[in-house]
Scaffold this motif. Structure first.
Motif, PDB file in Angstrom:
ATOM      1  N   VAL A 126      59.932   7.729  16.528  1.00 20.92           N
ATOM      2  CA  VAL A 126      59.829   9.173  16.504  1.00 20.92           C
ATOM      3  C   VAL A 126      59.179   8.984  18.236  1.00 20.92           C
ATOM      4  O   VAL A 126      58.017   7.694  18.661  1.00 20.92           O
ATOM      5  CB  VAL A 126      58.547   9.169  15.927  1.00 20.92           C
ATOM      6  CG1 VAL A 126      57.984  10.829  16.507  1.00 20.92           C
ATOM      7  CG2 VAL A 126      59.070  10.087  14.302  1.00 20.92           C
ATOM      8  N   GLU A 127      59.331   9.815  19.491  1.00 16.27           N
ATOM      9  CA  GLU A 127      58.733   9.931  20.774  1.00 16.27           C
ATOM     10  C   GLU A 127      57.778  11.403  20.336  1.00 16.27           C
ATOM     11  O   GLU A 127      57.973  12.291  20.034  1.00 16.27           O
ATOM     12  CB  GLU A 127      60.125   9.516  21.492  1.00 16.27           C
ATOM     13  CG  GLU A 127      61.067   9.136  21.621  1.00 16.27           C
ATOM     14  CD  GLU A 127      62.531   9.576  22.385  1.00 16.27           C
ATOM     15  OE1 GLU A 127      61.952  10.558  22.458  1.00 16.27           O
ATOM     16  OE2 GLU A 127      63.359   8.876  22.680  1.00 16.27           O
ATOM     17  N   LEU A 128      56.728  11.081  20.602  1.00 18.88           N
ATOM     18  CA  LEU A 128      55.831  11.285  20.106  1.00 18.88           C
ATOM     19  C   LEU A 128      55.284  12.523  21.278  1.00 18.88           C
ATOM     20  O   LEU A 128      55.509  11.166  22.486  1.00 18.88           O
ATOM     21  CB  LEU A 128      54.334  10.363  20.022  1.00 18.88           C
ATOM     22  CG  LEU A 128      53.973  10.368  18.953  1.00 18.88           C
ATOM     23  CD1 LEU A 128      52.268   9.685  18.283  1.00 18.88           C
ATOM     24  CD2 LEU A 128      53.865  11.524  17.898  1.00 18.88           C
ATOM     25  N   PRO A 129      55.502  13.292  21.446  1.00 21.03           N
ATOM     26  CA  PRO A 129      54.391  13.757  23.073  1.00 21.03           C
ATOM     27  C   PRO A 129      53.638  13.656  23.512  1.00 21.03           C
ATOM     28  O   PRO A 129      52.867  13.976  22.626  1.00 21.03           O
ATOM     29  CB  PRO A 129      54.777  15.231  22.665  1.00 21.03           C
ATOM     30  CG  PRO A 129      54.728  16.029  21.345  1.00 21.03           C
ATOM     31  CD  PRO A 129      54.925  14.416  20.413  1.00 21.03           C
ATOM     32  N   PRO A 130      53.182  14.261  24.357  1.00 25.91           N
ATOM     33  CA  PRO A 130      52.056  13.922  25.717  1.00 25.91           C
ATOM     34  C   PRO A 130      50.405  14.498  24.778  1.00 25.91           C
ATOM     35  O   PRO A 130      50.771  15.901  23.605  1.00 25.91           O
ATOM     36  CB  PRO A 130      52.015  14.245  26.908  1.00 25.91           C
ATOM     37  CG  PRO A 130      53.434  13.872  27.243  1.00 25.91           C
ATOM     38  CD  PRO A 130      53.932  14.964  25.595  1.00 25.91           C
ATOM     39  N   TYR A 131      49.691  14.584  24.777  1.00 21.36           N
ATOM     40  CA  TYR A 131      48.440  15.074  24.118  1.00 21.36           C
ATOM     41  C   TYR A 131      48.221  16.409  24.984  1.00 21.36           C
ATOM     42  O   TYR A 131      48.376  16.678  26.256  1.00 21.36           O
ATOM     43  CB  TYR A 131      47.037  13.759  24.195  1.00 21.36           C
ATOM     44  CG  TYR A 131      45.275  14.565  24.058  1.00 21.36           C
ATOM     45  CD1 TYR A 131      45.680  15.034  22.577  1.00 21.36           C
ATOM     46  CD2 TYR A 131      44.770  15.547  24.647  1.00 21.36           C
ATOM     47  CE1 TYR A 131      44.125  15.385  22.282  1.00 21.36           C
ATOM     48  CE2 TYR A 131      43.620  15.615  24.617  1.00 21.36           C
ATOM     49  CZ  TYR A 131      43.757  16.020  23.304  1.00 21.36           C
ATOM     50  OH  TYR A 131      41.930  16.767  23.107  1.00 21.36           O
ATOM     51  N   GLY A 132      48.069  17.560  23.765  1.00 23.59           N
ATOM     52  CA  GLY A 132      48.234  18.814  24.878  1.00 23.59           C
ATOM     53  C   GLY A 132      48.529  20.082  23.349  1.00 23.59           C
ATOM     54  O   GLY A 132      48.625  19.719  22.262  1.00 23.59           O
ATOM     55  N   PHE A 133      48.776  21.057  23.549  1.00 24.23           N
ATOM     56  CA  PHE A 133      49.207  22.477  22.839  1.00 24.23           C
ATOM     57  C   PHE A 133      50.320  22.258  22.513  1.00 24.23           C
ATOM     58  O   PHE A 133      51.043  22.042  23.585  1.00 24.23           O
ATOM     59  CB  PHE A 133      48.509  23.533  23.408  1.00 24.23           C
ATOM     60  CG  PHE A 133      46.691  23.230  23.841  1.00 24.23           C
ATOM     61  CD1 PHE A 133      45.980  23.789  22.802  1.00 24.23           C
ATOM     62  CD2 PHE A 133      46.482  24.026  24.765  1.00 24.23           C
ATOM     63  CE1 PHE A 133      44.470  23.967  22.630  1.00 24.23           C
ATOM     64  CE2 PHE A 133      45.286  23.425  24.849  1.00 24.23           C
ATOM     65  CZ  PHE A 133      44.061  23.632  24.593  1.00 24.23           C
ATOM     66  N   VAL A 134      51.099  22.652  21.447  1.00 26.52           N
ATOM     67  CA  VAL A 134      52.361  21.879  21.161  1.00 26.52           C
ATOM     68  C   VAL A 134      52.938  23.453  21.575  1.00 26.52           C
ATOM     69  O   VAL A 134      52.682  24.626  21.683  1.00 26.52           O
ATOM     70  CB  VAL A 134      52.037  22.315  19.351  1.00 26.52           C
ATOM     71  CG1 VAL A 134      53.386  22.399  18.517  1.00 26.52           C
ATOM     72  CG2 VAL A 134      50.904  21.363  18.901  1.00 26.52           C
ATOM     73  N   ILE A 135      53.716  23.427  21.697  1.00 22.58           N
ATOM     74  CA  ILE A 135      54.357  24.577  22.302  1.00 22.58           C
ATOM     75  C   ILE A 135      56.212  24.670  21.598  1.00 22.58           C
ATOM     76  O   ILE A 135      56.670  23.345  21.006  1.00 22.58           O
ATOM     77  CB  ILE A 135      55.229  24.719  23.340  1.00 22.58           C
ATOM     78  CG1 ILE A 135      55.046  22.953  24.412  1.00 22.58           C
ATOM     79  CG2 ILE A 135      54.157  24.788  24.498  1.00 22.58           C
ATOM     80  CD1 ILE A 135      55.861  23.489  25.314  1.00 22.58           C
ATOM     81  N   PRO A 136      56.995  25.461  21.743  1.00 27.90           N
ATOM     82  CA  PRO A 136      58.373  25.272  21.222  1.00 27.90           C
ATOM     83  C   PRO A 136      60.054  24.448  21.403  1.00 27.90           C
ATOM     84  O   PRO A 136      58.697  24.916  23.145  1.00 27.90           O
ATOM     85  CB  PRO A 136      59.236  26.625  20.811  1.00 27.90           C
ATOM     86  CG  PRO A 136      58.274  27.078  22.341  1.00 27.90           C
ATOM     87  CD  PRO A 136      56.732  26.606  21.891  1.00 27.90           C
TER      88      PRO A 136
END
Length: 230
Positions: A126-136
């Motif tokens: 898995v490529e985890l996105p950076p720490y933050g709010f989830v967006i589409p």
């Protein structure tokens, strides 16, 4: 995560003719707990199962969003293995390559190395996105259906809300802002992090938080601390 009460049938999830999640049953009474992931991972649903049930069943949404549980959250049958290498894979800037271990057969502690190890189960790169709010993403997808993990994030609450409003009504968007927490640089003694979903105390940080930044499988939610997005 405590689950009790009558069981609800959740239909399987298919994509491009492939079964992503087989049909399963989940309790209609879900509520947060402060148990150790080490003690509940064999009976808890996977994150992907929970996210599918949450989107498929009004009863599950109502139970999971029940008020008065602000200090508790759900724990899943998944762990993030931070001690893996992408092996030549080009990882997008800001993303982190890890293994998601779904429903491991056992979790053990190696005293010599000081590391927790997941044995068996299903490993997914898995490529985890950076720490933050989830967006589409451009297709309107918020969470990977196979893992339950977010595909993209933004550090700005206002931007996340605007992005959500592109795929749902404003009120629904306000109720669905969630932040995602991961380790940027996992401490030397952190090899395996549980995954949890927790209510937030303030709207400024979103109604819910999906966390993959636990110190170890034996640590309770209350003891692993919180990082809030400014």
């Amino acid at each position: 995560m405590k689950i009790s009460g009558s069981m609800i049938d959740i239909p399987g999830l298919k994509k491009d003719g492939r079964v992503i999640i087989p049909a399963f049953k989940i309790s209609g009474n879900i509520y947060g707990s402060d148990e150790r992931p080490l003690d509940v991972y064999k009976s808890a649903p996977t994150l992907a199962q929970f996210m599918h049930a949450y989107s498929s069943s009004e009863a599950i949404r109502a139970s999971a969003n029940e008020t008065g549980r602000q200090a508790r959250g759900e724990i899943f049958a998944d762990f993030i293995d931070y001690k893996v290498k992408p092996l030549g894979k080009v990882v997008p800037k800001g993303f982190l390559y890890v293994h998601l271990v779904q429903r491991p057969e056992n979790i053990t502690y190696n005293k010599k190395s000081g590391m927790w190890i997941a044995g068996g189960g299903r490993r997914i790169g898995v490529e985890l996105p950076p720490y933050g709010f989830v967006i589409p993403d451009k297709d309107g997808t918020l969470y990977n259906p196979e893992t339950g993990l977010p595909v993209l994030t933004s550090k700005a609450y206002e931007k996340a809300l605007k992005e959500l409003e592109k795929i749902m009504p404003t009120k629904e968007a306000e109720n669905n802002v969630s932040d995602f927490a991961r380790y940027d640089d996992a401490p030397a003694d952190v090899s395996l992090s549980p995954i949890s979903r927790e209510p937030r105390l303030t709207v400024a940080h979103g109604p819910r938080s999906l966390r993959a930044d636990w110190h170890s499988p034996k640590v309770r939610i209350h003891d692993c601390g919180h990082r809030l997005i400014a």
